[in-house]
Design a protein around this motif. Structure first.
Motif, PDB file in Angstrom:
ATOM      1  N   ARG A   1       0.844  -1.199   0.000  1.00 42.09           N
ATOM      2  CA  ARG A   1       0.000   0.000   0.000  1.00 42.09           C
ATOM      3  C   ARG A   1       0.872   1.240   0.000  1.00 42.09           C
ATOM      4  NH1 ARG A   1      -5.009  -0.661   4.373  1.00 42.09           N
ATOM      5  NH2 ARG A   1      -6.554  -1.414   2.894  1.00 42.09           N
TER       6      ARG A   1
ATOM      7  N   VAL B   1      -8.786   5.195   2.719  1.00 49.01           N
ATOM      8  CA  VAL B   1      -8.274   4.112   1.892  1.00 49.01           C
ATOM      9  C   VAL B   1      -9.010   4.166   0.562  1.00 49.01           C
ATOM     10  CG1 VAL B   1      -7.955   1.620   1.694  1.00 49.01           C
ATOM     11  CG2 VAL B   1      -7.824   2.712   3.932  1.00 49.01           C
TER      12      VAL B   1
ATOM     13  N   GLY C   1      -8.062   0.065  -2.551  1.00 50.77           N
ATOM     14  CA  GLY C   1      -7.394  -0.325  -1.326  1.00 50.77           C
ATOM     15  C   GLY C   1      -5.883  -0.232  -1.372  1.00 50.77           C
TER      16      GLY C   1
ATOM     17  N   ILE D   1      -3.481   5.035   0.920  1.00 49.26           N
ATOM     18  CA  ILE D   1      -4.007   5.599   2.158  1.00 49.26           C
ATOM     19  C   ILE D   1      -3.633   7.073   2.207  1.00 49.26           C
ATOM     20  CG2 ILE D   1      -3.963   5.528   4.673  1.00 49.26           C
ATOM     21  CD1 ILE D   1      -3.132   2.627   4.526  1.00 49.26           C
TER      22      ILE D   1
ATOM     23  N   ASP E   1      -9.238  -2.184   8.402  1.00 43.23           N
ATOM     24  CA  ASP E   1     -10.411  -1.758   7.636  1.00 43.23           C
ATOM     25  C   ASP E   1     -11.098  -2.959   7.014  1.00 43.23           C
ATOM     26  OD1 ASP E   1      -8.079  -2.076   6.113  1.00 43.23           O
ATOM     27  OD2 ASP E   1      -8.980  -1.016   4.430  1.00 43.23           O
TER      28      ASP E   1
END
Length: 395
Positions: free
Chosen positions: A334, A367, A371, A374, A395
Motif C-alpha cells: 500500500r 483508503v 485499497g 491511504i 479496515d
C-alpha cells in the motif's frame, strides 16, 4: 499560466522584493540545545533552587479531549512553541484555495482505539505515521499524546515504537520551526529508548529550503517568471519561521529521505508518480534527491519542488494502476501519503470563520484506489484533523 506567472498550489508566484540568500552547509549535524528539552517562556524567570521534599503523588494525564492549549502549564511549552497568549508576530494564515474535488469513490475508515500491540518478534515496536502538520504544534502535541507516543511534558514515552512523519512541517500554521525542533528532539529521545522517530521530505521543506537559499533569484519555471521566495510566501510561508530558521534546521531538512518502506507500507509525502523520475529503487530516489540539494542549483531545486507538488495521482479510474506502478518499482502493498487534504478529496471544507458545525468531518485516514492507497492529510489547516495513526489499519 496566468498573466505570465507560474501557478503553484493554487497561488500565482511573483517577485517578493528580497535579494537571494545563501546558507553554507554544516559539516556535521547537531541537535541544538533548545531542541532537546521543553522551552521556558521568555517572560518567566528561572525557577528557584530545588528544595528537598517528598516526591509528589503521580498526577493522571489530562484526558485526550482537553484542548491542547490547556494541557500544559502556562510557563512551559514543549517543542519551543509560542506561548498561548497570542499568535507570533508576522503570522498570516493563508486562504483555503485548493480545488474542491467532489468524489464518491473513496472510503473513509475509522482507526480503532485498540491497546498498543506487543512488540514485534525482531524487537521493533508498533508503527505510527503522522500526516501534514504545517506549523500546528499544539495539535501535533495533542495527537501524539493521545496515541501514547509522548507524555504530558512532550517527551518520548513510546519505548521501541516507530514513528514516521510524512513531511510538510512548516507554512500556513503559526509555529513551523517549533514543529521541526520537536521532531528533532523526539528523534534523539526515541533512539535512546530503542525506537525511532523519522521524517520524510515534503514539498514545503523543499520550498522553505529554496526560499532561504535562493530568495528572489529567478528560476526557469517553464511557464513564466518564478522565484522560491514568492512561491513560499504565496503558499503560506511565515515570517516568524524564516526569522527563527537556523543552519541546523536547513541541514536536517536537506538530509530527509523522499520515500521509504515499512512493514509493506510505501511511505511518501506526495500522491504523485513523479518519484519514478528519480530512480528505480528507494535508495536511488533518495540518493538522487540528496545529490540535487547538495548541488545547490536553483533551477534544479525548483524542478524538484514543482514535481513533488503534483497531486491526485491515485484518484479516478487510473488511480489503482498508478499505485501499482509505484509499488511494483519500490515494493510494498500500500502507498501511504500526505499532501492532498482529505476534506478536499471528499468535497468537505470548513468556513473561514471556523464555525464548529461546518468543520470538515475527518475521522481517520482514507483508503482508496482499490485499497492500494491511504491518504493521511487530515486537513489541519482548514480546521480538519491532524492524523497520527497506527499501521496497519484494520479496515
Amino acid at each position: 499560466m496566468y498573466g505570465g506567472a507560474t501557478v503553484v498550489e493554487g497561488s500565482m508566484t511573483q517577485g517578493a522584493g528580497q535579494g537571494p540568500e545563501r546558507t553554507e552547509t554544516l559539516r556535521d549535524f547537531r541537535v541544538p540545545p533548545y531542541a532537546q528539552a521543553p522551552a521556558h517562556s521568555a517572560q518567566v524567570p528561572p525557577p528557584p533552587p530545588p528544595v528537598e521534599m517528598p516526591p509528589p503523588p503521580a498526577q493522571p494525564h489530562p484526558p485526550a479531549a482537553v484542548h491542547p492549549a490547556e494541557a500544559y502549564p502556562s510557563d512551559i511549552h514543549p517543542g519551543n512553541a509560542f506561548p498561548d497568549d497570542g499568535e507570533p508576530e508576522g503570522y498570516t494564515p493563508t486562504a483555503r484555495d485548493l480545488p474542491v474535488i467532489n468524489r464518491g469513490d473513496t472510503v473513509q475508515v475509522r482507526v480503532p482505539s485498540e491497546p498498543t500491540p506487543a512488540p514485534l518478534p525482531d524487537g521493533l515496536g508498533p508503527l505510527f505515521v503522522v500526516g501534514d502538520v504545517h506549523g500546528y504544534l499544539d495539535e501535533l502535541l495533542a495527537a501524539l499524546r493521545e496515541q501514547g507516543l509522548i507524555d504530558v511534558d512532550g517527551n518520548w514515552a513510546a519505548g521501541n515504537a516507530r514513528l514516521w512523519f510524512l513531511g510538510d512541517f512548516t507554512d500556513r500554521g503559526p509555529d513551523g520551526i517549533g514543529v521541526i525542533d520537536l521532531v528533532m528532539r523526539l528523534s534523539a529521545e526515541a533512539a535512546a529508548a530503542g525506537g525511532y522517530c523519522k521524517a520524510l521530505m515534503g514539498n514545503h521543506e523543499l520550498l522553505l529550503i529554496g526560499a532561504k537559499r535562493f530568495g528572489d533569484t529567478p528560476v526557469n519555471s517553464g511557464a513564466g517568471t518564478a522565484t522560491f521566495q514568492a512561491a513560499w510566501l504565496l503558499n503560506g510561508g511565515q515570517k516568524a519561521d524564516m526569522d527563527r530558521l537556523q543552519d541546523v534546521h536547513l541541514q536536517w531538512m536537506s538530509r530527509l529521505d523522499a520515500i521509504e518502506q515499512e512493514d509493506g507500507h510505501l511511505l511518501m509525502h506526495s500522491d504523485t508518480t513523479a518519484y519514478l523520475e528519480y530512480g528505480d529503487s528507494i535508495e536511488a530516489v533518495n540518493d538522487t534527491v540528496h545529490a540535487m540539494l547538495t548541488r545547490n542549483d536553483a533551477d534544479e531545486c525548483w524542478d524538484l519542488f514543482r514535481k513533488f507538488t503534483k497531486r491526485f495521482a491515485f484518484r479516478d479510474e487510473a488511480g489503482p494502476e498508478a499505485a501499482r506502478e509505484l509499488l511494483s518499482a519500490y515494493g510494498g502493498q500500500r502507498v501511504v501519503h500526505g499532501h492532498s487534504p482529505i476534506p478536499y478529496l471528499l468535497g468537505e471544507v470548513g468556513t473561514e470563520d471556523g464555525e464548529e458545525d461546518s468543520r470538515p468531518v475527518v475521522e481517520g485516514p482514507h483508503v482508496y484506489a482499490d485499497g492500494l492507497a491511504i491518504a493521511m492529510d487530515g486537513g489541519v489547516t482548514m480546521a480538519g484533523k491532524l492524523l497520527v495513526v497506527q499501521l496497519p489499519l484494520h479496515d
